[in-house]
Motif scaffolding. Structure first.
Motif, PDB file in Angstrom:
ATOM      1  N   ARG A 138      33.061  56.308  36.942  1.00 34.21           N
ATOM      2  CA  ARG A 138      32.722  54.983  37.485  1.00 34.21           C
ATOM      3  C   ARG A 138      33.731  54.559  38.551  1.00 34.21           C
ATOM      4  O   ARG A 138      33.360  54.000  39.581  1.00 34.21           O
ATOM      5  N   ALA A 139      35.024  54.825  38.299  1.00 33.65           N
ATOM      6  CA  ALA A 139      36.064  54.452  39.260  1.00 33.65           C
ATOM      7  C   ALA A 139      35.865  55.200  40.574  1.00 33.65           C
ATOM      8  O   ALA A 139      35.992  54.617  41.656  1.00 33.65           O
ATOM      9  N   GLN A 140      35.530  56.473  40.500  1.00 32.17           N
ATOM     10  CA  GLN A 140      35.288  57.256  41.721  1.00 32.17           C
ATOM     11  C   GLN A 140      34.075  56.715  42.461  1.00 32.17           C
ATOM     12  O   GLN A 140      34.104  56.567  43.683  1.00 32.17           O
ATOM     13  N   GLU A 141      33.008  56.411  41.740  1.00 36.94           N
ATOM     14  CA  GLU A 141      31.785  55.885  42.360  1.00 36.94           C
ATOM     15  C   GLU A 141      32.046  54.563  43.082  1.00 36.94           C
ATOM     16  O   GLU A 141      31.427  54.290  44.102  1.00 36.94           O
ATOM     17  N   SER A 142      32.950  53.760  42.555  1.00 33.94           N
ATOM     18  CA  SER A 142      33.224  52.469  43.197  1.00 33.94           C
ATOM     19  C   SER A 142      34.303  52.575  44.279  1.00 33.94           C
ATOM     20  O   SER A 142      34.751  51.570  44.810  1.00 33.94           O
ATOM     21  N   GLY A 143      34.740  53.811  44.592  1.00 38.07           N
ATOM     22  CA  GLY A 143      35.665  54.020  45.706  1.00 38.07           C
ATOM     23  C   GLY A 143      37.130  53.823  45.365  1.00 38.07           C
ATOM     24  O   GLY A 143      37.962  53.723  46.269  1.00 38.07           O
ATOM     25  N   GLN A 144      37.483  53.762  44.091  1.00 37.94           N
ATOM     26  CA  GLN A 144      38.879  53.572  43.707  1.00 37.94           C
ATOM     27  C   GLN A 144      39.657  54.870  43.942  1.00 37.94           C
ATOM     28  O   GLN A 144      39.106  55.959  43.863  1.00 37.94           O
ATOM     29  N   VAL A 145      40.963  54.712  44.234  1.00 37.68           N
ATOM     30  CA  VAL A 145      41.794  55.864  44.577  1.00 37.68           C
ATOM     31  C   VAL A 145      42.848  56.150  43.506  1.00 37.68           C
ATOM     32  O   VAL A 145      43.022  57.292  43.104  1.00 37.68           O
ATOM     33  N   ILE A 146      43.559  55.126  43.049  1.00 34.48           N
ATOM     34  CA  ILE A 146      44.606  55.288  42.037  1.00 34.48           C
ATOM     35  C   ILE A 146      44.248  54.424  40.830  1.00 34.48           C
ATOM     36  O   ILE A 146      44.056  53.215  40.964  1.00 34.48           O
ATOM     37  N   VAL A 147      44.157  55.069  39.659  1.00 37.90           N
ATOM     38  CA  VAL A 147      43.883  54.326  38.430  1.00 37.90           C
ATOM     39  C   VAL A 147      45.017  54.600  37.443  1.00 37.90           C
ATOM     40  O   VAL A 147      45.721  55.607  37.550  1.00 37.90           O
ATOM     41  N   LEU A 148      45.163  53.705  36.493  1.00 36.21           N
ATOM     42  CA  LEU A 148      46.188  53.837  35.463  1.00 36.21           C
ATOM     43  C   LEU A 148      45.497  54.117  34.138  1.00 36.21           C
ATOM     44  O   LEU A 148      44.593  53.381  33.733  1.00 36.21           O
ATOM     45  N   VAL A 149      45.897  55.200  33.482  1.00 36.84           N
ATOM     46  CA  VAL A 149      45.357  55.569  32.171  1.00 36.84           C
ATOM     47  C   VAL A 149      46.476  55.384  31.155  1.00 36.84           C
ATOM     48  O   VAL A 149      47.487  56.084  31.209  1.00 36.84           O
ATOM     49  N   ILE A 150      46.297  54.438  30.246  1.00 33.02           N
ATOM     50  CA  ILE A 150      47.299  54.159  29.224  1.00 33.02           C
ATOM     51  C   ILE A 150      46.925  54.945  27.970  1.00 33.02           C
ATOM     52  O   ILE A 150      45.846  54.751  27.412  1.00 33.02           O
ATOM     53  N   THR A 204      54.499  47.190  45.759  1.00 31.31           N
ATOM     54  CA  THR A 204      53.828  46.935  47.034  1.00 31.31           C
ATOM     55  C   THR A 204      52.420  47.531  47.033  1.00 31.31           C
ATOM     56  O   THR A 204      51.633  47.239  47.931  1.00 31.31           O
ATOM     57  N   ARG A 205      52.126  48.322  46.058  1.00 34.75           N
ATOM     58  CA  ARG A 205      50.772  48.905  45.884  1.00 34.75           C
ATOM     59  C   ARG A 205      50.397  48.695  44.430  1.00 34.75           C
ATOM     60  O   ARG A 205      51.215  48.875  43.536  1.00 34.75           O
ATOM     61  N   THR A 206      49.177  48.302  44.173  1.00 32.80           N
ATOM     62  CA  THR A 206      48.722  48.136  42.793  1.00 32.80           C
ATOM     63  C   THR A 206      47.705  49.220  42.465  1.00 32.80           C
ATOM     64  O   THR A 206      47.079  49.788  43.373  1.00 32.80           O
ATOM     65  N   VAL A 207      47.553  49.459  41.184  1.00 34.15           N
ATOM     66  CA  VAL A 207      46.529  50.414  40.770  1.00 34.15           C
ATOM     67  C   VAL A 207      45.171  49.734  40.939  1.00 34.15           C
ATOM     68  O   VAL A 207      45.054  48.516  40.834  1.00 34.15           O
ATOM     69  N   ASP A 208      44.157  50.529  41.220  1.00 33.08           N
ATOM     70  CA  ASP A 208      42.825  49.980  41.462  1.00 33.08           C
ATOM     71  C   ASP A 208      42.135  49.570  40.166  1.00 33.08           C
ATOM     72  O   ASP A 208      41.308  48.660  40.161  1.00 33.08           O
TER      73      ASP A 208
END
Length: 187
Positions: free
Chosen positions: A112-124, A85-89
């Protein structure tokens, strides 16, 4: 046949210094400290050094505040990610990269993700598998071990709030959900 080295005699200054150091030492049982040497008479042409003792103790260095521990990703957010129900940004795939390359890629990606306002990212990171050669020097799963250390570095405290292992559909133990701090001035 081994030659014995001749030991040199300590100067009176060295003996005085050693006596000063040894003054606070408790001798071993059955041993005694050497007597403190008498101060040497100095010629009157050389002025005696003056030692100025501070009237108050020197100021203690100001300790840096301890870094606050990273916060885990909220339970509701993790449940939403697991249920879909929620996706990673955003996603970055580090596996297959060399350690230094992955380090720079991760730092750049998170900023870059923080600058673009993203909240949850996935690091593989990849899970790392059994080594194909059985050499002691063939290390596997380096990124899986190193990325959590990198995320805890003081340089990333202004970017990373916390992280958790990803759910199986997002890579499980070979991936991390990373929660980013809102950038300053946003909002």
């Amino acid at each position: 046949m081994m030659k014995r080295r001749r030991s040199r005699q300590l100067s009176s200054e060295e003996r005085r210094l050693w006596a000063h150091v040894a003054r606070d030492v408790k001798p071993m049982k059955g041993k005694m400290l050497p007597p403190e040497p008498e101060p040497e008479e100095r010629p009157s042409t050389a002025p005696a050094p003056t030692i100025v003792l501070p009237s108050s103790p020197p100021p203690r260095p100001v300790a840096k505040p301890a870094l606050t521990p990273l916060a885990p990703v909220e339970r509701k957010t993790l449940q939403a990610l697991r249920r879909g129900t929620r996706t990673v940004d955003s996603v970055i795939d580090l596996h297959g990269m060399r350690q230094t390359e992955a380090h720079f890629a991760l730092f750049g990606f998170l900023h870059r993700a923080q600058e673009s306002g993203q909240v949850i990212v996935l690091v593989i990171t990849g899970k790392g598998g059994p080594s194909s050669s059985h050499s002691l020097f063939d290390e596997r799963g380096v990124l899986r071990r190193m990325v959590p250390h990198w995320l805890r570095l003081p340089e990333l405290r202004s970017v990373v709030v916390g992280f958790e292992e990803a759910s199986p559909q997002h890579g499980g133990s070979g991936a991390l959900y990373v929660r980013l701090r809102r950038r300053r001035g946003a909002g």
